[in-house]
Scaffold this active site. Structure first.
Site, short mmCIF file in Angstrom:
data_model
loop_
_atom_site.label_atom_id
_atom_site.label_comp_id
_atom_site.label_asym_id
_atom_site.label_seq_id
_atom_site.Cartn_x
_atom_site.Cartn_y
_atom_site.Cartn_z
N ASP A 22 -9.79 62.93 15.48
CA ASP A 22 -9.73 64.31 14.98
C ASP A 22 -8.73 64.45 13.83
OD1 ASP A 22 -10.48 66.95 14.89
OD2 ASP A 22 -9.16 67.58 16.52
N GLY A 23 -8.99 65.40 12.93
CA GLY A 23 -8.01 65.75 11.90
C GLY A 23 -8.40 65.37 10.48
N HIS A 39 -13.50 63.01 5.54
CA HIS A 39 -14.42 62.23 6.38
C HIS A 39 -14.59 60.81 5.85
CE1 HIS A 39 -15.15 65.60 8.88
NE2 HIS A 39 -15.85 66.30 8.00
N SER A 67 -19.80 65.43 17.61
CA SER A 67 -20.09 66.08 18.90
C SER A 67 -21.35 66.93 18.80
CB SER A 67 -18.91 66.94 19.34
OG SER A 67 -18.89 68.17 18.63
N TRP A 71 -22.85 70.19 15.36
CA TRP A 71 -24.07 70.65 14.66
C TRP A 71 -23.88 72.06 14.11
CZ3 TRP A 71 -27.21 67.03 13.24
CH2 TRP A 71 -27.50 65.95 14.05
N ARG A 73 -21.47 73.13 12.38
CA ARG A 73 -20.72 73.13 11.11
C ARG A 73 -21.67 73.41 9.94
NH1 ARG A 73 -15.77 68.80 11.48
NH2 ARG A 73 -15.08 69.47 13.52
N LEU A 133 -16.40 42.64 21.22
CA LEU A 133 -16.20 44.08 21.44
C LEU A 133 -17.54 44.83 21.48
CD1 LEU A 133 -14.19 46.63 21.27
CD2 LEU A 133 -14.73 46.59 18.84
N ARG A 186 -6.18 60.75 21.42
CA ARG A 186 -6.63 61.86 20.58
C ARG A 186 -5.65 62.03 19.43
NH1 ARG A 186 -9.97 67.31 21.46
NH2 ARG A 186 -9.94 67.88 19.27
N ARG A 192 -6.81 68.76 24.16
CA ARG A 192 -8.06 69.15 24.84
C ARG A 192 -9.06 68.01 24.75
NH1 ARG A 192 -7.82 73.20 20.54
NH2 ARG A 192 -8.95 72.43 18.72
C1 IPE Z 1 -13.79 66.61 18.47
O1 IPE Z 1 -13.26 67.21 17.36
C2 IPE Z 1 -15.08 65.91 18.11
C3 IPE Z 1 -14.93 64.70 17.30
C4 IPE Z 1 -13.80 64.11 17.01
C5 IPE Z 1 -16.18 64.14 16.85
P1 IPE Z 1 -13.58 68.74 16.98
O2 IPE Z 1 -12.81 69.00 15.74
O3 IPE Z 1 -15.04 68.95 16.94
O4 IPE Z 1 -12.99 69.49 18.22
P2 IPE Z 1 -12.34 70.95 18.35
O5 IPE Z 1 -13.27 71.91 17.68
O6 IPE Z 1 -11.00 70.89 17.66
O7 IPE Z 1 -12.18 71.17 19.81
C1 IPE Z 2 -12.90 64.93 12.99
O1 IPE Z 2 -12.23 65.65 12.01
C2 IPE Z 2 -14.26 64.48 12.54
C3 IPE Z 2 -15.38 65.20 13.15
C4 IPE Z 2 -15.30 66.09 14.08
C5 IPE Z 2 -16.70 64.86 12.67
P1 IPE Z 2 -12.47 67.21 11.81
O2 IPE Z 2 -13.59 67.39 10.83
O3 IPE Z 2 -12.66 67.89 13.10
O4 IPE Z 2 -11.11 67.62 11.14
P2 IPE Z 2 -10.23 68.89 11.48
O5 IPE Z 2 -10.01 68.90 12.96
O6 IPE Z 2 -11.01 70.09 11.01
O7 IPE Z 2 -8.96 68.68 10.74
MG MG Z 3 -11.39 68.75 14.44
#
Ligand code: IPE
Ligand code: IPE
Ligand code: MG
Length: 239
Positions: A22-23, A39, A67, A71, A73, A133, A186, A192
């Site tokens: 994430d992030g 990304h 996730s 979808w 987004r 792996l 995470r 979460r």
């Molecule tokens: C979790 O991240 C899903 C992935 C890393 C693919 P999200 O960015 O979708 O989760 P939330 O919205 O912060 O819970």
């Molecule tokens: C995780 O990064 C990648 C995916 C969920 C596909 P995010 O796109 O959720 O990045 P943030 O959480 O908005 O920073």
């Molecule tokens: Mg995110």
């Protein structure tokens, strides 16, 4: 889960590591760059971590890449992510061959666009006999969706309710032939699950870092493993 004792000092490298990557968006935003840029950096990081996990002889690495909720987004972001998935698969097939990595997926992958499914099938077939792996990409994945699909399949099989135990349910999940994750990392500081491996993570150890995924390092991956090794896993038993 341990059979003879309910307590287990881990003292061993995890067999299965899951990562909620994430992030990417916030990492890009902090540099006034687009989410797509984030990304792209995220994919590069995933490649680095896959190679490192393989080098460390980790048996299973599950990457939460997209996730079922993602979808929702904007269409442009979803389409960027799908294109990046295809590029990743084709560019990394030689890496998977070199490092003996077997690719597999979990999730409602029927929802993915045809070109992504085609690329996945190609790489899954080419790597199916690899012994190193197992890289599991969680795509169009959510734990609730997975459990719902499992229940649908159990009902279709007309199972006697008394025959439905935990092993039976596990055998209908996407992860049916995989061990439960020992460690879930995470990035980006959210505490979460975001619907990741809900059933399978009942006794997983969590490691949360503030680091945004593109800034994550192999050193921090190793730190998470060290942290895991120092923990007592009691599985509900006594210390
Ligand atoms: C979790 O991240 C899903 C992935 C890393 C693919 P999200 O960015 O979708 O989760 P939330 O919205 O912060 O819970
Ligand atoms: C995780 O990064 C990648 C995916 C969920 C596909 P995010 O796109 O959720 O990045 P943030 O959480 O908005 O920073
Ligand atoms: Mg995110």
């Amino acid at each position: 889960m341990p059979k003879e004792s309910t307590m287990q000092k881990t003292s061993m490298t995890p067999t299965h590591i899951g990562i909620i990557m994430d992030g990417n968006g916030r990492w890009a935003q902090a540099q006034n760059k687009s989410r797509s840029h984030g990304h792209q950096a995220g994919v590069k990081k995933a490649i680095e971590i896959v190679k490192h996990a393989s080098h460390r002889n980790i048996r299973y690495l599950t990457l939460y890449a997209f996730s079922n909720e993602n979808w929702s987004r904007p269409e442009t972001e979803v389409s960027t992510l799908m294109k990046l998935l295809k590029e990743f698969l084709f560019s990394e097939l030689p890496t998977f061959i070199e490092h003996d990595v077997r690719l597999t997926t979990i999730g409602d992958t029927a929802k993915l666009p045809f070109f992504a499914r085609e690329a996945l099938n190609h790489v899954i077939n080419k790597t199916q006999n690899h012994q190193g792996l197992t890289l599991v990409l969680a795509l169009s994945y959510s734990g609730r969706n997975e459990i719902t699909r499992a229940i649908q399949a159990i009902c279709k099989a007309h199972k006697n309710p008394m025959d439905i135990d935990e092993n039976c349910i596990s055998s209908y999940l996407d992860t049916k032939n995989m061990p439960d994750p020992d460690l879930i990392i995470r990035t980006s500081g959210e505490f979460r699950t975001s619907n990741f491996l809900l059933w399978q993570s009942a006794y997983s150890e969590y490691y949360v870092t503030q680091t945004f995924w593109p800034d994550f390092t192999t050193t921090e991956f190793d730190t998470a493993i060290e942290d895991f090794i120092s923990r007592d896993r009691r599985f509900g038993g006594v210390a």
